[in-house]
Design a protein around this motif. Structure first.
Motif, PDB file in Angstrom:
ATOM      1  N   LEU A 453       0.941  -1.246  -0.028  1.00 24.08           N
ATOM      2  CA  LEU A 453      -0.097   0.151  -0.043  1.00 24.08           C
ATOM      3  C   LEU A 453       0.934   1.141  -0.085  1.00 24.08           C
ATOM      4  O   LEU A 453       0.546   2.296  -0.907  1.00 24.08           O
ATOM      5  N   GLN A 454       1.944   1.295   0.756  1.00 28.55           N
ATOM      6  CA  GLN A 454       2.724   2.517   0.949  1.00 28.55           C
ATOM      7  C   GLN A 454       3.355   2.929  -0.393  1.00 28.55           C
ATOM      8  O   GLN A 454       3.440   4.056  -0.815  1.00 28.55           O
ATOM      9  N   PHE A 455       3.936   1.759  -1.095  1.00 30.76           N
ATOM     10  CA  PHE A 455       4.694   2.092  -2.088  1.00 30.76           C
ATOM     11  C   PHE A 455       3.964   2.480  -3.601  1.00 30.76           C
ATOM     12  O   PHE A 455       4.130   3.270  -4.482  1.00 30.76           O
ATOM     13  N   THR A 456       2.641   1.823  -3.386  1.00 24.03           N
ATOM     14  CA  THR A 456       1.685   2.136  -4.475  1.00 24.03           C
ATOM     15  C   THR A 456       1.203   3.631  -4.177  1.00 24.03           C
ATOM     16  O   THR A 456       1.005   4.594  -5.030  1.00 24.03           O
ATOM     17  N   ALA A 457       0.985   3.989  -3.051  1.00 23.66           N
ATOM     18  CA  ALA A 457       0.586   5.336  -2.608  1.00 23.66           C
ATOM     19  C   ALA A 457       1.844   6.134  -3.002  1.00 23.66           C
ATOM     20  O   ALA A 457       1.485   7.516  -3.420  1.00 23.66           O
ATOM     21  N   ASP A 458       3.071   6.007  -2.673  1.00 26.28           N
ATOM     22  CA  ASP A 458       4.180   6.729  -3.062  1.00 26.28           C
ATOM     23  C   ASP A 458       4.155   7.289  -4.603  1.00 26.28           C
ATOM     24  O   ASP A 458       4.307   8.342  -5.042  1.00 26.28           O
ATOM     25  N   LEU A 459       3.939   5.903  -5.419  1.00 21.24           N
ATOM     26  CA  LEU A 459       3.904   6.150  -6.888  1.00 21.24           C
ATOM     27  C   LEU A 459       2.866   7.131  -7.375  1.00 21.24           C
ATOM     28  O   LEU A 459       2.971   7.796  -8.400  1.00 21.24           O
ATOM     29  N   ILE A 460       1.651   6.774  -6.660  1.00 22.37           N
ATOM     30  CA  ILE A 460       0.545   7.875  -7.098  1.00 22.37           C
ATOM     31  C   ILE A 460       0.913   9.263  -6.797  1.00 22.37           C
ATOM     32  O   ILE A 460       0.579  10.228  -7.584  1.00 22.37           O
ATOM     33  N   ALA A 461       1.288   9.652  -5.510  1.00 23.79           N
ATOM     34  CA  ALA A 461       1.454  10.917  -5.079  1.00 23.79           C
ATOM     35  C   ALA A 461       2.500  11.518  -5.851  1.00 23.79           C
ATOM     36  O   ALA A 461       2.452  12.591  -6.251  1.00 23.79           O
ATOM     37  N   MET A 462       3.745  10.883  -6.225  1.00 24.16           N
ATOM     38  CA  MET A 462       4.940  11.732  -6.601  1.00 24.16           C
ATOM     39  C   MET A 462       4.582  11.973  -8.421  1.00 24.16           C
ATOM     40  O   MET A 462       5.117  12.787  -8.469  1.00 24.16           O
ATOM     41  N   ASN A 463       3.664  10.971  -8.970  1.00 25.58           N
ATOM     42  CA  ASN A 463       3.416  11.432 -10.127  1.00 25.58           C
ATOM     43  C   ASN A 463       2.396  12.564 -10.250  1.00 25.58           C
ATOM     44  O   ASN A 463       2.105  13.296 -11.332  1.00 25.58           O
ATOM     45  N   ALA A 464       1.533  12.529  -9.276  1.00 26.46           N
ATOM     46  CA  ALA A 464       0.223  13.226  -9.385  1.00 26.46           C
ATOM     47  C   ALA A 464       0.455  14.698  -8.955  1.00 26.46           C
ATOM     48  O   ALA A 464      -0.051  15.630  -9.682  1.00 26.46           O
TER      49      ALA A 464
END
Length: 801
Positions: A453-464
């Motif tokens: 969950l955390q790494f997926t959230a990181d990918l979402i946030a840094m690209n958004a």
């Protein structure tokens, strides 16, 4: 890099390469990291002394993975660049694609299932085709400078189109329904250019110090509303910049103009994790540094916004900024104010902590503090509820959203998407870099850490995010020897879940290095005796060296007058205070010359619920007993108010003590700045942000916290130099103070942050269409990947409760 490999294999060095391959085969490990590779190579350095190309090649190798009939070299020829090669038994070399490398890593952990079809791939590369990218790695982290050059050349390449965009952008700005900058009397870009010149004629004839209100209505008749300046001189400067931008645009003029526009009045900072307050929260698991950072940032932000709005001439409209820190409300608040909806932030005019409760899907858990590793199921609905609360408090939308840490960054994305607001993220630290092989072995760690969950959230946030704030360059892309935190997201595998083929564009201009500052009211040089309170000084000196209180102090010093060797941090594995105690315990010379003083959370395991902290407490007691350190060490299990922390540093400095920051990895190191500015010579880890704060042997010293003997030698060498030169301690102390004041102040930080927010807001406005396809892709990851896993975690938590 393939040329260097071929240079080795097509020369007399081939036999040495074969020997090295044989050496690898004989090693116990099948997956070797850079330090292990260098150690293995250096142990046999005599054998390879006549192989300069091989020596050069090994310096670039980051990882080696051994399979039955080949081994894989993962090479980092330069910062932000990675290549992989398969070396067969006959020394044939084959380049490997990212997909092949990720498959190999899956095989290494026995999670490769080709018969079940291809694994899901995440690839953001196509979405960056629309946006500019830097070319030179040295410019990474200076995104806005490149963006301005790109924007001005693209935007004004078609002069008419650029002027129309600028004109439309100026029409946007309002505050509580009041039109700012230009009104309907200016109906076109041509009229804007003419009216600017007419307005310049009006203000140029006036005394430079004339207040804006004395000529406000003359400008209003021309079509200009408040926002240009508070005096005739300021208005003229702003209009001259606009006039130049219209007639002969360039990136410096664009930057200067956009930075002056009053665009930001309301700022929301997002930190949902919890225990966010001003009293009784520091020292809680995971929160302390982030709370200090955000509160200091808020105070400086409000002050800078007030200054900017005053200079823009908006005082006559009664315009005042408002800043809100959004966090979660915790009903069982353990005596803190974390169960109160609103809390005014001390020392501010209109800055608040707004607490919104998690929905009661699981009251047993949501009534209490929740670990950052368990928080994920509640963030989506928290964002929905928080939107309503923020709108109510701001009486409208915020103008800027700032996310903090992985959970706050995800909520910032959700809020910014719904509110259509510019947003930035600040990672503070990315767990993926802190926990070795955390992605590769995520399934073994999932019960405890939920990295999927955390790494997926990181990918979402840094690209958004519209833009990303980092504290250091190496936080983004590391050093020539080490991979950066964001760089570690470029490509990786989560076996059986997904492959990240291209997770982030490291050369994107969204990255900007904006280091934090220190609170100068609390942290100031020990030599400023006129600003120090005698009672506080005496009280804290007694606490550090003399008081006997078994409830919060362990250890009585045999000789309190020895030079103090001081450190202060949470008791967790990464902060490595036990490593410092081990260093001290192994060095009789350090024990003879110094006392070790530690301020480190709790003294008893019964007082902690954090497994890592409990383990470190037990380990510290064991080290004290093993090396018989009683009488030489003093361990304070206290949580100090911030104002006491500043004086503690100064009390240590009064005795010409030193500060040691022994973290295994430090993303930035705010405590380093705080200790340095008070005058303490600094010895800090060479792994992470301190490399950019400290200039080794000039204003501080690097240590390798994993090498206890070397760390002791660095400290002892400094002490020897102090014995030889009575002024040496003061020289290092003064240089540290000067380093902080020249580079690391909150004034510098917030001025830069607000300028970035305006520039990226302008960029966001002019390129909305280019981002929408990426945002749709990000939403699909959230709803199809993140949300089901969050719901699964919620089901697990309900079963446990």
């Amino acid at each position: 890099m393939s040329e260097l490999i071929q240079a080795v294999l097509k020369s007399e060095e081939r036999s040495n390469f074969r020997q090295f391959a044989s050496l690898l085969r004989s090693a116990d490990k099948k997956y070797l990291l850079r330090n292990e590779i260098l150690q293995l190579f250096n142990e046999k350095s005599e054998q390879f002394s006549d192989s300069p190309n091989l020596q050069k090649l090994i310096r670039y190798v980051q990882e080696i993975i051994l399979e039955n009939d080949f081994f894989c070299l993962i090479i980092r020829p330069r910062i932000a660049k990675q290549e992989a090669y398969r070396i067969l038994e006959d020394l044939t070399v084959e380049p490997m694609s990212v997909q092949e490398l990720l498959d190999l890593r899956d095989r290494f952990v026995n999670h490769y299932h080709p018969q079940e079809g291809d694994v899901y791939e995440i690839d953001f590369a196509p979405f960056y085709d629309y946006s500019p990218v830097l070319r030179d790695p040295k410019n990474i982290g200076k995104g806005v400078e490149y963006l301005n050059r790109f924007l001005s050349s693209q935007l004004f390449q078609d002069e008419k189109k650029g002027q129309v965009s600028l004109y439309q952008f100026l029409q946007l700005h309002r505050y509580n329904g009041l039109q700012l900058l230009i009104n309907e009397r200016i109906r076109s870009t041509e009229e804007l250019s003419d009216r600017v010149k007419q307005a310049l004629g009006i203000v140029s004839d006036r005394d430079p110090n004339d207040p804006y209100q004395t000529f406000r209505f003359e400008l209003q008749d021309l079509g200009f509303e408040p926002g240009w300046g508070n005096t005739a001189a300021r208005v003229r400067e702003t209009l001259e910049i606009l006039d130049q931008l219209i007639d002969s645009p360039d990136h410096q003029t664009l930057d200067a103009f956009i930075s002056r526009i009053p665009m930001i009045f309301r700022v929301a900072l997002i930190s949902p994790h919890g225990w966010f307050g001003q009293e009784g929260v520091l020292g809680r698991p995971d929160t302390g540094g982030q709370v200090v950072y955000i509160l200091d940032q808020v105070k400086s932000l409000e002050k800078q916004l007030q200054e900017d709005l005053e200079l823009a001439g908006l005082a006559i409209l009664g315009v005042q900024p408002k800043v809100i820190v959004l966090t979660r409300l915790i009903p069982n608040s353990d005596g803190t104010l974390c169960n109160q909806r609103l809390e005014k932030i001390y020392g501010t005019t209109d800055a608040w902590i707004l607490r919104v409760p998690f929905r009661e899907f699981n009251p047993h858990l949501t009534q209490n503090w929740i670990s950052r590793f368990e928080i994920w199921p509640y963030l989506e609905t928290f964002a929905i509820d928080a939107e309503r609360e923020l709108r109510a408090e701001f009486q409208g939308r915020p103008d800027l959203i700032i996310g903090n840490y992985s959970d706050g960054n995800l909520v910032a994305f959700l809020l910014a998407r719904r509110l259509k607001v510019t947003h930035c993220i600040i990672a503070h630290a990315l767990e993926k870099s802190k926990y070795l092989f955390s992605n590769l072995y995520w399934q073994d760690l999932e019960d405890k850490y939920h990295f999927s969950l955390q790494f997926t959230a990181d990918l979402i946030a840094m690209n958004a995010a519209n833009f990303i704030i980092s504290s250091t360059y190496q936080e983004i892309v590391g050093t020539p020897e080490s991979v950066g935190q964001y760089e570690s997201y470029k490509s990786f595998t989560m076996p059986d879940l997904y492959h990240v083929v291209d997770g982030i564009e490291l050369f994107s201009p969204k990255f900007n290095v904006v280091p934090p500052g220190v609170n100068e009211a609390v942290f100031f040089p020990f030599t400023r005796t006129e600003d120090r309170l005698l009672n506080d000084r005496e009280r804290l000196e007694n606490l550090l060296f003399y008081d006997d209180d078994p409830e919060q102090i362990y250890g009585k010093l045999d000789n309190p007058d020895k030079r103090p060797l001081f450190s202060m941090a949470r008791l967790d594995r990464i902060k490595n205070l036990t490593g410092l105690a081990e260093t001290y315990g192994q060095s009789e010379s350090l024990q003879e010359r110094c006392n070790l003083i530690l301020i480190a959370g709790k003294l008893r395991t019964d007082d902690s619920t954090d497994h890592e902290e409990i383990s470190e407490i037990e380990k510290l007691y064991e080290i004290i007993d093993r090396y018989q350190l009683k009488g030489k060490i003093r361990w304070l299990g206290v949580r100090l108010p911030k104002i006491d922390t500043g004086e503690v540093y100064r009390v240590i400095a009064d005795r010409e003590g030193i500060f040691v920051q022994p973290a295994l990895f430090e993303a930035f190191g705010l405590t380093i700045l705080e200790a340095m500015v008070t005058g303490l010579p600094m010895f800090a880890t060479r792994f992470g942000g301190p490399l950019e704060i400290i200039q080794n042997k000039v204003n501080g010293f690097y240590i390798n916290p994993t090498n206890y003997e070397e760390t002791a030698e660095v400290i002892l060498e400094f002490l020897d130099q102090c014995d030889r030169d009575p002024h040496y301690w003061s020289q290092i102390s003064q240089r540290g103070i000067e380093r902080v004041y020249s580079t690391y102040t909150w004034k510098i930080h917030t001025t830069r942050l607000l300028s970035l927010a305006k520039i990226y807001g302008f960029w966001n406005y002019t390129s909305q269409d280019h981002r929408e396809d990426m945002m749709r892709y990000i939403e699909s990851l959230f709803y199809l990947l993140y949300r089901p896993r969050a719901q699964g975690l919620l089901a697990e938590q309900l079963q446990r409760s």
